[in-house]
Design an enzyme around this catalytic site. Sequence first.
Site, PDB file in Angstrom:
ATOM      1  N   LYS A   1      -0.388   4.684   4.627  1.00 39.59           N
ATOM      2  CA  LYS A   1      -1.260   3.736   5.330  1.00 39.59           C
ATOM      3  C   LYS A   1      -0.615   3.335   6.656  1.00 39.59           C
ATOM      4  O   LYS A   1       0.554   2.926   6.697  1.00 39.59           O
ATOM      5  CB  LYS A   1      -1.541   2.505   4.468  1.00 39.59           C
ATOM      6  CG  LYS A   1      -2.578   1.569   5.084  1.00 39.59           C
ATOM      7  CD  LYS A   1      -3.016   0.517   4.082  1.00 39.59           C
ATOM      8  CE  LYS A   1      -4.032  -0.445   4.680  1.00 39.59           C
ATOM      9  NZ  LYS A   1      -5.276   0.236   5.099  1.00 39.59           N
TER      10      LYS A   1
ATOM     11  N   HIS B   1       0.836  -1.190   0.000  1.00 34.53           N
ATOM     12  CA  HIS B   1       0.000   0.000   0.000  1.00 34.53           C
ATOM     13  C   HIS B   1       0.877   1.248   0.000  1.00 34.53           C
ATOM     14  O   HIS B   1       2.096   1.169   0.170  1.00 34.53           O
ATOM     15  CB  HIS B   1      -0.924   0.035   1.230  1.00 34.53           C
ATOM     16  CG  HIS B   1      -2.123  -0.842   1.119  1.00 34.53           C
ATOM     17  ND1 HIS B   1      -2.112  -2.166   1.500  1.00 34.53           N
ATOM     18  CD2 HIS B   1      -3.381  -0.600   0.667  1.00 34.53           C
ATOM     19  CE1 HIS B   1      -3.303  -2.700   1.287  1.00 34.53           C
ATOM     20  NE2 HIS B   1      -4.095  -1.769   0.788  1.00 34.53           N
TER      21      HIS B   1
END
Length: 234
Positions: free
Chosen positions: A137, A133
Amino acid sequence: MPTSLGLFGTGRLGSAIRRLADARDDVDLRWAVGREAASDLEQVDVVIDVSTGPAVAQHLTWARRTGTDLVIGATGWDPALLADGDHGIRVLVAPNFSLGVALARRLSLLLGGYAAATDRDGVAVDLAVTETHHRHKIDAPSGTALALRDALSVGAARHPEDVQTTSLRLGEVIGDHEVTVATALETITVRHTAHDRDLFAAGALTAATWLTTRPAPGLYTLDDLAEDHLKETA
């Protein structure tokens, strides 16, 4: 009559949900709040929570008190909040709003079953989940990676800790998940890659409108929605 919506969370995904909701005729987004306390909010049919893990407890308490259906898309919260089973409202929990991910989870369960059968034949099998990600995140592994890991481990009749789980936080990657079963003879990989955050925003709106049509209060998942979707497309 459009479904009236509320939104907890005004970050990237929340902003995408707002934009898509404004372009649709079947939903009416009445309010969106960020870090503000959940109080004195207009009554709506359903609320989507894409805020932060620590905020979910307060939002769930508010939803139960007001009798408002709730879609929880935030990750990093304690699932024990729903352990009592006394919901009184419809609650849908989805660490990922992509129906494609729901399909990948089903395939992970099947892959696990294949791994178990292969293991019984005396062939050593390695299991792994890898997720990537964007650098912003916070939680790692992601909620989606944990869901895929759990499905793979259940199918393989192993403990979740037996599945190697790796998290990477790189650049602006929206979401990439791989589920792998490997032996000395073969490697099987199921991969899901999100190309645009609108994928999750559209899925969140679909989940919200679907949830309001459920016949009774209770706990639902995106797998339940996906089951309906697969029946409709069969």
